[in-house]
Design a protein around this motif. Sequence first.
Motif, short mmCIF file in Angstrom:
data_model
loop_
_atom_site.label_atom_id
_atom_site.label_comp_id
_atom_site.label_asym_id
_atom_site.label_seq_id
_atom_site.Cartn_x
_atom_site.Cartn_y
_atom_site.Cartn_z
N TYR A 77 4.42 -1.65 -12.52
CA TYR A 77 5.27 -2.23 -11.74
C TYR A 77 4.47 -3.29 -10.81
O TYR A 77 3.60 -2.93 -10.29
N LYS A 78 4.94 -4.54 -10.87
CA LYS A 78 4.39 -5.76 -10.26
C LYS A 78 4.92 -5.53 -8.94
O LYS A 78 5.99 -5.56 -8.52
N ILE A 79 3.97 -5.51 -7.99
CA ILE A 79 4.23 -5.46 -6.36
C ILE A 79 4.57 -6.78 -5.99
O ILE A 79 3.73 -7.72 -6.08
N PRO A 80 5.55 -6.98 -5.38
CA PRO A 80 6.00 -8.20 -4.78
C PRO A 80 5.05 -8.46 -3.58
O PRO A 80 4.60 -7.58 -2.70
N LEU A 81 4.99 -9.93 -3.12
CA LEU A 81 4.02 -10.09 -2.11
C LEU A 81 4.36 -9.79 -0.64
O LEU A 81 3.60 -9.56 0.14
N SER A 82 5.65 -9.55 -0.36
CA SER A 82 6.02 -9.15 1.02
C SER A 82 6.09 -7.80 1.56
O SER A 82 6.36 -7.31 2.30
N VAL A 83 5.41 -6.95 0.54
CA VAL A 83 5.52 -5.45 0.42
C VAL A 83 4.11 -5.02 0.03
O VAL A 83 3.41 -5.51 -0.76
N SER A 84 3.39 -4.10 0.75
CA SER A 84 2.22 -3.43 0.40
C SER A 84 2.41 -1.92 -0.18
O SER A 84 3.26 -1.23 0.62
N ILE A 85 1.74 -1.72 -1.16
CA ILE A 85 1.89 -0.30 -1.65
C ILE A 85 0.53 0.23 -1.86
O ILE A 85 -0.41 -0.47 -2.43
N LYS A 86 0.37 1.38 -1.34
CA LYS A 86 -0.96 2.20 -1.33
C LYS A 86 -0.62 3.52 -2.00
O LYS A 86 0.21 4.24 -1.76
N CYS A 87 -1.78 3.89 -2.68
CA CYS A 87 -1.83 5.20 -3.22
C CYS A 87 -2.93 5.89 -2.57
O CYS A 87 -4.25 5.74 -2.66
N ILE A 88 -2.35 7.06 -1.79
CA ILE A 88 -3.37 7.75 -0.97
C ILE A 88 -4.18 8.71 -1.95
O ILE A 88 -5.52 8.72 -1.91
N ASP A 89 -3.66 9.29 -2.86
CA ASP A 89 -4.23 9.92 -4.00
C ASP A 89 -3.28 9.62 -5.36
O ASP A 89 -2.61 8.70 -5.26
#
Length: 180
Positions: free
Chosen positions: A115-127
């Motif tokens: 899934y390509k992440i859009p520029l205006s949103v940040s996605i983080k994987c904690i674990d």
Amino acid sequence: MSRIAKNPVIIPSSIKFFFNKNVLFLIKDKLKIKCVIHPSVILSITDNKIFFNVNKKYFNSWMYAGTTRSIINNYIIGLINGFSKKLVLVGIGYKAYIENNILFLNLGFSYTIKYKIPLSVSIKCIDFNNIIIKGYDKQLVGQIASEIRSFKKPECYKSGKGIRYKNEFVKIKESKKKIK
């Protein structure tokens, strides 16, 4: 008739704004949001407050005024605090990780979902099992969370395996039994 449009939106001093024809621009630091206003809605700005009125020529103009007020208010809240959604992967072997602005999801299929992440949103994987989606646009954050969740919705028959929202409750149904 919408009553929410009768309340003005207060713009904090940290946000700069200007109104040109039917377009409202909200600027904070490096973020610039452009909001197109429907022709049936008339904006009047006084003392960092936006008041909403309607053009009587249009049908359901109060409906558009209420929607416009909610959208502008959400943009202001998003610029100040931001919005976030938390997703949890439930299942053996399910994991998520990010590389080169692409979210990789292993959800028990024979392939990895990218899934390509859009520029205006940040996605983080904690674990490997927790995903946090953050952004200033409430609609976009919710849309991305919904799209990621749609890859593997929680199953109600198999111990709730799938992608859930953080506080989502999945009611587990009883499977059919064979009668001997």
